[in-house]
Design a protein around this motif. Sequence first.
Motif, PDB file in Angstrom:
ATOM      1  N   GLU A  19       0.845  -1.214   0.000  1.00 29.77           N
ATOM      2  CA  GLU A  19       0.000   0.000   0.000  1.00 29.77           C
ATOM      3  C   GLU A  19       0.871   1.253   0.000  1.00 29.77           C
ATOM      4  O   GLU A  19       0.614   2.206  -0.748  1.00 29.77           O
ATOM      5  N   THR A  22       2.687   1.743  -3.308  1.00 30.16           N
ATOM      6  CA  THR A  22       1.757   2.124  -4.370  1.00 30.16           C
ATOM      7  C   THR A  22       1.369   3.590  -4.249  1.00 30.16           C
ATOM      8  O   THR A  22       1.389   4.338  -5.242  1.00 30.16           O
ATOM      9  N   SER A  23       1.022   4.030  -3.042  1.00 27.46           N
ATOM     10  CA  SER A  23       0.601   5.428  -2.904  1.00 27.46           C
ATOM     11  C   SER A  23       1.772   6.370  -3.143  1.00 27.46           C
ATOM     12  O   SER A  23       1.607   7.452  -3.727  1.00 27.46           O
ATOM     13  N   ALA A  26       2.324   6.626  -6.921  1.00 26.49           N
ATOM     14  CA  ALA A  26       1.280   7.440  -7.554  1.00 26.49           C
ATOM     15  C   ALA A  26       1.499   8.929  -7.286  1.00 26.49           C
ATOM     16  O   ALA A  26       1.170   9.775  -8.127  1.00 26.49           O
ATOM     17  N   ALA A  27       2.054   9.237  -6.118  1.00 25.12           N
ATOM     18  CA  ALA A  27       2.257  10.645  -5.739  1.00 25.12           C
ATOM     19  C   ALA A  27       3.572  11.214  -6.271  1.00 25.12           C
ATOM     20  O   ALA A  27       3.796  12.420  -6.210  1.00 25.12           O
ATOM     21  N   ARG A  35      -1.325   0.594  -8.934  1.00 26.79           N
ATOM     22  CA  ARG A  35      -2.294  -0.268  -8.248  1.00 26.79           C
ATOM     23  C   ARG A  35      -1.558  -1.447  -7.644  1.00 26.79           C
ATOM     24  O   ARG A  35      -0.518  -1.869  -8.152  1.00 26.79           O
TER      25      ARG A  35
END
Length: 164
Positions: A19, A22-23, A26-27, A35
């Motif tokens: 998690e 992934t975050s 993405a940032a 994902r």
Amino acid sequence: MKISVIYHSETGNTRRMAELITSAAAAAAPGVEARFFAAEGVDRSFLEESRAVIIGCPTYQGSLSWQIKRFIDAPGVELAGKLGGCFASQNWPGGGGADFAEMTIIAGMLVLGMLVYSGGITQGQPFLHFGAVSARSPEGIYEERCIKLGENIARKAIELFGQD
Ligand SMILES: Cc1cc2nc3c(=O)[nH]c(=O)nc-3n(C[C@H](O)[C@H](O)[C@H](O)COP(=O)(O)O)c2cc1C
């Protein structure tokens, strides 16, 4: 730019790492769609379209878990040419075998024709060496390492492949 994070986890530690990675990916840059998927539930079309694939597992008997070995043996999607990164959870802060688990994931990635990257000690602290490692739950320095891995892989993928 799509990035897939694929993990195996029984008690949640590696899932939490996935998690965080992934975050952070993405940032890290505009246009990154990241994902995460359990190894047994991968969205194959998203994986196919992903430029980078980050794979992680708990350390089992000093190496990678068999569930992730099974995924690497039969990913079901052509992974050649994609950028790879790795992460592993272990029970003990030192010597549990997470490094060996990561090197075994890296070996599989190389055999599959992937490009491998972590950023190592070249992208500032926290250093990653082979990939992100955590001991039990990813808090503090372990959480920071996951975030660093996600950022490093996303930035390197954009450098290699453009925004695509
Ligand atoms: C079968 C088995 C073997 C394990 N072997 C090791 C090991 O060799 N070294 C270690 O540090 N932890 C070992 N562990 C502990 C896990 O790697 C650790 O608890 C990990 O954080 C679990 O990840 P998860 O919560 O994502 O399932 C083992 C756990 C199991 C179930």
